[in-house]
Design an enzyme around this catalytic site. Sequence first.
Site, PDB file in Angstrom:
ATOM      1  N   LYS A   1       1.160  -1.276  -0.361  1.00 43.78           N
ATOM      2  CA  LYS A   1       0.177   0.124  -0.106  1.00 43.78           C
ATOM      3  C   LYS A   1       0.912   1.059  -0.212  1.00 43.78           C
ATOM      4  O   LYS A   1       1.884   1.575   1.125  1.00 43.78           O
ATOM      5  CB  LYS A   1      -0.785  -0.374   1.670  1.00 43.78           C
ATOM      6  CG  LYS A   1      -1.735   0.920   0.912  1.00 43.78           C
ATOM      7  CD  LYS A   1      -2.256   2.019   2.462  1.00 43.78           C
ATOM      8  CE  LYS A   1      -2.731   2.991   2.628  1.00 43.78           C
ATOM      9  NZ  LYS A   1      -1.604   4.318   1.678  1.00 43.78           N
TER      10      LYS A   1
ATOM     11  N   GLU B   1       9.684  15.652  15.179  1.00 45.61           N
ATOM     12  CA  GLU B   1      10.169  15.438  13.498  1.00 45.61           C
ATOM     13  C   GLU B   1       9.545  17.044  13.209  1.00 45.61           C
ATOM     14  O   GLU B   1       8.278  16.165  12.423  1.00 45.61           O
ATOM     15  CB  GLU B   1       9.769  14.238  13.128  1.00 45.61           C
ATOM     16  CG  GLU B   1      10.764  13.997  11.334  1.00 45.61           C
ATOM     17  CD  GLU B   1      10.206  12.049  11.508  1.00 45.61           C
ATOM     18  OE1 GLU B   1       9.083  12.692  11.206  1.00 45.61           O
ATOM     19  OE2 GLU B   1      10.970  11.319  10.789  1.00 45.61           O
TER      20      GLU B   1
END
Length: 495
Positions: free
Chosen positions: A185, A396
């Site tokens: 996916k 992040e």
Amino acid sequence: MERKAKGTNQNVDREMMLIDGEWVAGLEGRFVAVENPSRRGSIIRKVPRATAEDVDQAVRAAAKAFEKWKCVPPRERGKLMLKIADSLEPNVEELARTLAQDTGNAIRTQSRPEVALVIDLFRYFGGVASELKGETVPFGEQVLSYTRREPIGVVGGIIPWNSPILLGALKITMAITAGNTLVLKPSADAPLGVLKMARVCAQHLPPGVLNVVTGLGEECGVPLAKHPMVRKLTFTGSTEVGKFIMGSAAERIALTSLELGGKSPQIVFPDANDPRAVDGVIAGMRFTRQGQSCTAGSRLFLHASIYDSFLDKLVEKLRAFKIGNPLDEATDMGSIINRRQFEKVCSYVEEGLHQKGARLVTGGLPPNEGPLAQGYFVEPTIFTNILNEWRIAREEIFGPVLVAIPWHEEEEAIRMANDSHYGLAAFIWTHDIGKALRTAHAIESGWVQINQGFGILPGHSYGGFKQSGIGREYSLEGMLESFTQRKSITVNLQF
Ligand code: NAD
């Protein structure tokens, strides 16, 4: 439920997904638009919006194909990987252009090298396929005990958008060479290059060995993660989704590899205040991929004695960067992947601008008009005088935002570098090899580079410490550990 569209591309602006060797639309007949991030609002193509039923069909096709595929000798499986590499070779340019369009990554600095690496990856795993061997165990003359490396079954592979062809190829090569079948996916933001690569793979692989389902995380990723027939999950993406994947796997004790986020340190010692280290820090920060790399060295620990002079050189180089159309050969740096990510990066920049004590030395918030405002472009941005505790130094950002932190003592630099819940990569810059290795051993990261800021190469056992992930991939050992299970067979020879 019956499918509304089957066969090759039904419409020039629509792609199909791959289930059991056929190119099909989703059962519900809905599509997701893929936007060109360097031209806001411009749709490149649409891909099927798969739901749980599509995923179920893909998993069942993979389970059926597994029964035969697991019996194909590894060397033969390897030969198919080599054939795929040969078939990809003439398509490098087309794949690179597709990648540049759907990711926004510049063709010269990122997209073309990524496709070249993909071909290398197929050749690498094609070559090592016959190393899927076991061992004999010395229990004495009257006993034969040996191990076999057996495939696990149906693998569910879920990948992000930042280097989609490379990460897709990685899951395909490791899982399928090892004898598993795969339901892959890709991210809804950058599925087009992956689908193009899958078309080449499907010409060589039996139906059902590789299946690709496209769509949204909640609608298509969740049912894949939870499917009871998926025996192994290999996930590359954010730490947040990685926790959900691990939880889903825990429900049925499925094996899991997780390649997650990072906030990697770069430590520059006083003797490395030179242009090569400056270029290396730029490469390590992955500025030419807009900082959208899990291994981006986004915390720059500069020794106080060289702090200003190193930063001056760094800023000068970054100001010369050409930002813009990813398809232009002159472009160094393209655009951020989508509006959501663009806004997230901008909100961190805004936070840096308002942080008392922090100083912006280059870049900043993107312009509201002019050519760069037509896409999700953010200039290379550096904040100095940062404290390691601040959010912009801990979280992040996944954008071209570097924070520079001064240090005085080696122990202090190592302590700050390790003061993170992540532990993916690290970069050390010094001519003193003793100091470099001492630091490398003390750093809590899965990959430490000394005096270079390169990307990963096939053969490298890659993966994170702490919340950056579990398991190793990319190498022969990674394939053996992550995509096979050992079976021991013990024979009494005296019977
Ligand atoms: P993401 O975690 O949001 O999505 C990754 C994939 O998971 C996508 O295909 C998405 O559709 C799917 N997904 C989302 N929610 C899901 C759910 N609940 N269940 C199942 N699937 C779901 O990450 P992203 O924004 O696409 O990519 C950026 C992140 O990926 C960053 O954190 C980056 O560090 C990480 N990353 C890690 C590596 C590595 O090797 N460690 C490499 C590249 C990117």
